[in-house]
Structures are given as C-alpha cells and as structure tokens.
Enzyme design. Structure first.
Site, PDB file in Angstrom:
ATOM      1  N   HIS A 272       0.805  -1.219   0.000  1.00 61.05           N
ATOM      2  CA  HIS A 272       0.000   0.000   0.000  1.00 61.05           C
ATOM      3  C   HIS A 272       0.840   1.273   0.000  1.00 61.05           C
ATOM      4  O   HIS A 272       0.311   2.361  -0.257  1.00 61.05           O
ATOM      5  CB  HIS A 272      -0.941   0.019   1.212  1.00 61.05           C
ATOM      6  CG  HIS A 272      -2.190  -0.765   1.008  1.00 61.05           C
ATOM      7  ND1 HIS A 272      -2.211  -2.141   0.947  1.00 61.05           N
ATOM      8  CD2 HIS A 272      -3.482  -0.370   0.830  1.00 61.05           C
ATOM      9  CE1 HIS A 272      -3.451  -2.553   0.754  1.00 61.05           C
ATOM     10  NE2 HIS A 272      -4.241  -1.505   0.674  1.00 61.05           N
ATOM     11  N   SER A 294      -7.195   0.969  -2.213  1.00 59.23           N
ATOM     12  CA  SER A 294      -6.630   0.153  -1.144  1.00 59.23           C
ATOM     13  C   SER A 294      -7.492  -1.078  -0.934  1.00 59.23           C
ATOM     14  O   SER A 294      -8.656  -1.122  -1.353  1.00 59.23           O
ATOM     15  CB  SER A 294      -6.559   0.954   0.161  1.00 59.23           C
ATOM     16  OG  SER A 294      -7.792   0.935   0.853  1.00 59.23           O
ATOM     17  N   ASP A 295      -6.944  -2.078  -0.277  1.00 58.60           N
ATOM     18  CA  ASP A 295      -7.774  -3.162   0.232  1.00 58.60           C
ATOM     19  C   ASP A 295      -8.363  -2.699   1.558  1.00 58.60           C
ATOM     20  O   ASP A 295      -8.002  -1.643   2.094  1.00 58.60           O
ATOM     21  CB  ASP A 295      -6.958  -4.444   0.394  1.00 58.60           C
ATOM     22  CG  ASP A 295      -7.815  -5.696   0.238  1.00 58.60           C
ATOM     23  OD1 ASP A 295      -9.034  -5.617   0.506  1.00 58.60           O
ATOM     24  OD2 ASP A 295      -7.281  -6.753  -0.120  1.00 58.60           O
ATOM     25  N   TRP A 296      -9.274  -3.495   2.106  1.00 54.47           N
ATOM     26  CA  TRP A 296     -10.019  -3.113   3.310  1.00 54.47           C
ATOM     27  C   TRP A 296      -9.050  -2.765   4.449  1.00 54.47           C
ATOM     28  O   TRP A 296      -8.334  -3.608   4.953  1.00 54.47           O
ATOM     29  CB  TRP A 296     -10.926  -4.258   3.726  1.00 54.47           C
ATOM     30  CG  TRP A 296     -11.778  -3.990   4.920  1.00 54.47           C
ATOM     31  CD1 TRP A 296     -11.377  -3.898   6.219  1.00 54.47           C
ATOM     32  CD2 TRP A 296     -13.195  -3.794   4.925  1.00 54.47           C
ATOM     33  NE1 TRP A 296     -12.432  -3.658   7.037  1.00 54.47           N
ATOM     34  CE2 TRP A 296     -13.576  -3.592   6.273  1.00 54.47           C
ATOM     35  CE3 TRP A 296     -14.178  -3.781   3.936  1.00 54.47           C
ATOM     36  CZ2 TRP A 296     -14.905  -3.377   6.660  1.00 54.47           C
ATOM     37  CZ3 TRP A 296     -15.494  -3.578   4.319  1.00 54.47           C
ATOM     38  CH2 TRP A 296     -15.845  -3.373   5.654  1.00 54.47           C
ATOM     39  N   GLY A 298      -6.342  -1.223   4.427  1.00 49.53           N
ATOM     40  CA  GLY A 298      -4.933  -1.380   4.099  1.00 49.53           C
ATOM     41  C   GLY A 298      -4.076  -0.179   4.431  1.00 49.53           C
ATOM     42  O   GLY A 298      -2.889  -0.327   4.741  1.00 49.53           O
TER      43      GLY A 298
END
Length: 744
Positions: A272, A294-296, A298
């Site tokens: 990230h 982003s991922d959850w 992140g």
C-alpha cells in the site's frame, strides 16, 4: 473543488456487511454524501438503496458528483459460477467471460458499478485459502483468464477471451487514448478537479451489462510465507517480474479500469506504500491510467506493519506511493487537508488521484445517468444464467483417475449409493459467493443424480455405519467428500490440506466393502489425497462448482458431458512437499524419476519424487493421441523476433476413443542454456479442442518474442538470447517429446 471535496473523492466507506475488521460506516456515508466528501461506497446493493444514497450526493452536495458503488462480485452475484480456481481448470477463457458477463448484468441492475475482481495472484501455496480465488500456479494461464474476466466485466469480450495474455510485457503499456489527459467531470455546470477540462472521456463502461473490473492484489500476495494469509512476501526482482507481475500487465492491456493494492509487504515495504511498484511499475512503466484502490483497511495497516507512525503518516505515504482511493478507512480523508496545507502532500499527486476517480465515473456514464432503473433490477437467477453456470461447472471438472473405465455411470437400472458429507449438501457455492448463496441454495449432488437417473434405485446416507451399509446394499457407489466453502478463501489458510476428519476413513470403509465406487471431491483448493487415492478406482475433482454444481456433476457422472478439465495447480503427495510446482528450476542435482534410489539429488528420503498429479493433468472418457510438434522454421533470428516476427508450431491431435470429447493441447517452452536459469517447463500456449470419435485436428500455436524471452530483473525489458529452445506439446506439463528450435 475545495481540498475537502478533493479528498472526499478518494474516500470509500463501507455499508453494513464487512469484509474485514471493524463495523459498517453507514452513519458516516450519508453525511459525507450530502457534504460532497465521499467518492464511493462498498457493499450497499439494490437499486432502490443505491439510488437513495446517490440522490444525497447528486442532488444535495455542492458539486453534485455521483458516487461509485462497489461490491465483491468474485464468481457470481445471484448466479454463482465455479470458484476462479475451478474456472482455470477448464483451460477455456470463455468460461471466465460467461461468468463475468452474467455477473455484470446482475450487479449493474442492482445499482453496482465496480467489482473487486479478478484476483490474479499467482500462487504455489495450496495451504493459502485464497488459492480458491486464484487461477493457480502459472502466470500465462492466470494472465489469459485475468484478461478474459476483465473483458467480460467491462463489456469488451469476444467470447474466447483475451488471447495475447503475455504480450510484449517488457514494453510500456500505453494509456488508452480515449480516456487520457486531464479530463475532470461536469455535472450540472460543476467544474472538474483543479479547474481541469470538463470534456470527459466517452462512457465506454456505461450500459446494463458493464461494470468496472479491478486487478488485484498488486502484487505478490500469492507468495505469502507458509500460506498464511496477510503474511510476509520476500521475492527476488526476477521472480517478481517473471512470475507475479505478468498477469497484471495482461489485465492492464485488457483495459482493467482499476487495481487494488495487496495486504502484504513486498521485500520489506507494504504494497500500500510501495512507490516503486504502484507508481513506478503500474502507472509509469505500464501507463495505467485507472484508479488504484486500497484493500479493506490497508492504509491503516501501514501503522500495524511498522511502516507508518500514525494515521496522518499512513495517508501521506499511501498517497505519495500512488494509491488513489482508501477503502473502509478514513486516514486519507481525515488527514489530507491538513497534510496538503502543511506541504506534506504534493498537490499535483492529489489532483492526479482525483482525476482518476472522476474519469472512472465518467467512463461509467454516471455524470449523465447516475441512477439505476429500479424496474429493470434482476432479482434472481434466470434460466439462461443457470444454464451458463451449469455448462461452466461441467467444463471445470477434472477426472483424476478412472481405472477400468468405471465412469461414466450407467443410468439404465440397478442401484447406486450416494454417500459422504457433501452428497446431500448445498454447500457448493464456494468462497466469496455473493448474495446469491443465502437466497438461492446450490443444487446438491444427490438431488441432481436422482433427477438425472430416475430409473436408478438411490441409497443415501451421509457418513458412518449407515453410509457403509448403503454402499453394501448397492451395485455401485459415489462418495462425495471435500471441504466446506468456509475452509477456503480469505483468512482460511490450512496447515493440513488432507480431507477433514472422518472422510478418509469413510473412503477406506467403502473400499473395504468391495463394491465399485467413485470419489467426487468438492473443494476450493488442491487437497492431499495420498492416504486414499490408490484405493479409489475413479476420482473426479469437482471443486466448488456454484449454484448448478449438482446438475453439472450429474451431467459428467452419467456421460452427458465428457470431462475435459485439467489441473491449474500441482497436486502434492504431502504438505511437506510444498511449494511444489511444475515450472521449477532444474537444480545442479536433479532427481531422476527412472532411478528413485539415486543418491545426492534433490528430493526426500521418505516419499517418491514429484507430484501425485502434475499441472495440466486431466483424463477423459475417451482417449487422445497428441503427435510430435512440427515447424516450418528450424531457426529464427532474434532481431526478427524483436521486430515482431512469429513462429508457428503445429501439432496433430486425434481422438482415438469411442466417444466425443475435449482435449487441452498444451505447449511448453524450455530454454536449456541462458544467462539466468530458466524453468524446466513454461506454459506458452493452450487450446481446448472438441473432437468426435476418430476425428483428427491440427492445432497451430503462434510464438513471438514474449513467448521465447524473459523479463529483466530491474527494468522489465524483454530479454531474447540466441540458443536452442525446446518446444514441448502434449496433454500435461510432463510431456517429454519435443521440437528443438534455434534462435540466432
């Protein structure tokens, strides 16, 4: 736009259902939408619900910029298809296209614009739960399916899928001309980002069957140590370039609208905040002009990793690295304006991120048509979507064994015992199956067998003594075993990938009855079968096949469909062999399968060398003969290849059996002498062909620079070297007959 409005466009909040730690952010989303400080919402679905929130953004905020609604549509919305790993087993990119087209139509009608798929993490780790979402261990196969899925979601697929999956990966992937530049957004007279031109791009993702795809997880997530989710990734630049990056390059070439950063670190730097990868490779080198999300959580996890000091630091690092939108966290939105005022965020980078988000909304047609037609909402699978899912599941099944031609079953009479914990189970959707799983149960194998063979006397019991007794009372038995959907997928890694407790014992007890039987395995990963595989005359790997898994399996078991799937992953003999994969290096002391007792070679003292079943393996109810490869060109100039020349390799495949069937003809290359050691095999082409009994066909593969070369460690430039190239063509990765070509 004010700084607060700009940072708002980079904010995605979660609605209700969670895909990670923390609660829903509904209370934040409504207020942020009204204030023009929200770019996207995750997990809200249903046309009436998305329209209601959309009205707050479009009709009550100062600029009226519409929201993006995203959802994890991984292998189906209402109509679930087989899990992605199973789809890869079809060796038919058209299966991925069918899934994506159906999913896009159902999702868009429910107010959604964006899916977080396809996942293209190449992995050699069957313990990793998310292998179910992957296409397995091979970068070429993964690239073909990733690109096909992108085309299917975004409405540009031809049916076969994207054929140039590898492409010239050393070249820069140039931005698409129809949506480059500084296009902002104009809705009702509102100015675009930083006063940029409001002449937005054409809405090429607008339509009732188009949603934005997301190439995830960038990058290396499939290499987590020990197969433990979210774990450390430490890979060489060469392996990163040649194994993990190619599917993402293919997705960019296919036009993927968005990409998602990975949870893991890559060589010590969290993905990230990994500027050399997000900005350097993805955006600068490849020319990716879409949104990086982003991922959850992140961005917050940069603090947990030990890379950022606090939320403000995490926001600064992520945005500077090339991240454009934060999912389910508020560090960027909360801290961005102050960081910008303090000169700690580059305003040019901020405007670039905002333009990317606005450009995606324009591509989806949201500025002209922000609402979803509630009357046209698809609320259930249709007959057509179920048929597509059934055909896909049947194409994904892999026949591992079939001693004595035990399969297909005879439906004309007699008795059949259908036993095992998954015989009558509806838990066949698989991981990340979307809202369809709870509303529309999958059809069980038992139900489907009864419907397909009404003249058979069916005996059924799930397990224990009753199951064994049912087998004794029948002429033939099906033992349906496997793992629950919850045992694969995110946060579902397993240290022991044998069958869960009691199932191997059931197979042994069934074998002891002396009745002929076949084992059907439903799972989201390759499993270790060593303790029982020799006892089972026939084994069909059915994976988690989706809503129509049962009927599809009945089609295969009774021979209405001849299985033609192949393994997209190597099946190990034991967990101790992992990682085990076909495209390995030879080593200086390779094992000799012809001499298992040979000392001082790579291998183990306590088990045979090599896998139980190799990559590319899969049987049929008929038989095939794949001839030796031929080519009109024995030599080819490196300079010609670099200039675009291609070499054709032809092979004849014949159906030598008594029924129609499918064979997957696979082409592998090996460079025996190179400046860096090359794998013993590398898949560079495949073709699934259907042949009638006695029919023959010629399959021609076209090979160019990308197929013959490899990628440089540092720049990603394509490297072509003179010398011999061995071309292997056959029905699995263990084919030995080859054609030698020479590059000069």
């Amino acid at each position: 736009m004010t700084p607060e409005e700009k940072f708002g466009q980079l904010q995605q909040l979660a609605w209700n259902g969670d895909t990670g730690p923390g609660g829903g952010q509904n209370h934040l989303a409504e207020a942020a939408a009204r204030e023009g400080r929200l770019g996207s919402v995750l997990n809200l679905r249903g046309a009436a619900h998305t329209n209601a929130l959309q009205r707050l953004a479009v009709e009550e905020s100062r600029l009226g910029i519409p929201l993006l609604f995203g959802f994890d549509v991984i292998h189906g919305f209402w109509t679930t298809f087989p899990v992605p790993l199973a789809q890869a087993a079809s060796f038919d990119p058209g299966v991925a296209v069918a899934d994506a087209r159906t999913s896009a139509r159902e999702a868009r009608s429910n107010g959604l614009h964006w899916t977080f798929a396809p996942m293209m993490d190449v992995t050699r780790e069957p313990r990793w739960g998310r292998i179910a979402e992957s296409c397995g261990e091979d970068p070429y196969l993964t690239a073909r399916f990733a690109a096909a899925k992108v085309h299917g979601y975004q409405g540009t697929a031809s049916g076969e899928g994207y054929d140039g999956a590898r492409g010239d990966l050393g070249d820069v992937v140039r931005a698409r001309a129809d949506h480059d530049g500084n296009a902002g957004a104009d809705h009702g007279g509102n100015a675009g980002a930083d006063g940029a031109s409001t002449a937005g791009p054409r809405a090429d993702l607008y339509g009732p069957d188009r949603i934005a795809a997301c190439a995830k997880h960038f990058v290396g997530y499939g290499a987590v140590e020990g197969g433990r989710d979210y774990n450390t990734v430490d890979v060489s630049p060469r392996r990163l370039r040649n194994l993990y990056l190619p599917p993402f390059a293919a997705a960019v070439r296919a036009g993927a609208a968005t990409a998602m950063a990975a949870f893991n670190t890559v060589n010590g730097v969290p993905a990230h905040a990994n500027r050399p990868l997000l900005q350097g490779v993805l955006k600068d080198e490849w020319g990716f002009d879409g949104v990086v999300v982003s991922d959850w959580g992140g961005v917050h996890e940069l603090i947990v990793h030990g890379f950022a000091a606090d939320g403000a630091d995490a926001a600064r690092l992520a945005l500077a690295a090339g991240l454009d939108m934060e999912m389910a966290g508020t560090h960027v939105g909360d801290n961005g304006p102050a960081l910008l005022a303090a000169g700690r965020i580059d305003p040019t980078r901020l405007d670039d991120a905002v333009r990317r988000v606005l450009r995606l909304k324009a591509r989806l047609g949201l500025f002209d048509d922000p609402y979803t037609d509630e009357a046209a909402q698809v609320s259930a699978p249709t007959a057509a979507s179920r048929t597509a899912a059934r055909e896909a599941a049947a194409r994904c099944a892999v026949l591992l064994k079939n001693d004595g031609a035990l399969l297909p079953l005879d439906r004309s009479g007699g008795s059949l015992a259908v036993v095992g914990p998954y015989a009558g189970s509806a838990d066949l959707h698989g991981t990340w199956s979307g809202p369809g799983e709870s509303r529309f149960p999958a059809v069980s194998v038992l139900e489907a067998v009864r419907a397909a063979a009404p003249d058979l006397r069916i005996r059924h019991a799930a397990d224990g003594a009753a199951a064994v007794e049912a087998v004794r009372d029948a002429d033939m038995a099906l033992v349906v075993v496997g793992e629950a959907s919850a045992l694969s997928g995110e946060a579902s890694s397993r240290s022991d990938i044998t069958l869960p407790a009691g199932q191997e014992e059931l197979i042994a007890e069934v074998a002891a009855t002396g009745r002929p039987f076949a084992v059907v395995v439903v799972a989201g990963r390759p499993l270790v079968t060593e303790s029982w595989i020799e006892r089972a005359p026939a084994v069909l790997l059915a994976w988690h096949g989706g809503i129509e898994a049962g009927p599809a399996l009945a089609d295969v078991l009774f021979g209405d469909v001849n299985p033609g799937g192949k393994l997209p992953v190597t099946l190990p003999r034991s967990v101790g062999q992992i990682p085990l994969y076909y495209n390995h290096e030879n080593t200086g002391r390779p094992a000799d399968p012809a001499d298992p007792a040979k000392p001082y070679v790579t291998g183990y003292l306590d088990q045979p060398y090599g896998p139980r079943f190799p990559f590319g393996h899969g049987l049929s109810y008929t038989s095939f003969e794949v001839g030796a490869p031929t080519s009109a060109a024995e030599t080819v100039a490196v300079a010609d290849l670099a200039a675009g020349a291609r070499v054709e390799v032809a092979v004849t495949v014949a159906n030598t059996g008594a029924r129609e069937g499918d064979e997957v003809v696979q082409l592998y290359l090996h460079d025996p002498v190179a400046s860096v050691v090359r794998p013993v095999r590398e898949l560079r082409g495949f073709r699934r062909v259907t042949l009638a009994a006695g029919e023959r066909a010629e399959v021609v593969f076209s090979l160019g620079a990308a197929e013959f070369g490899f990628l440089a460690d540092d720049t990603g430039a394509l490297v072509l070297e003179p010398g011999r190239i061995d071309v292997h063509v056959g029905s699995s990765s263990q084919r030995t007959a080859c054609l030698a070509l020479t590059l000069v």
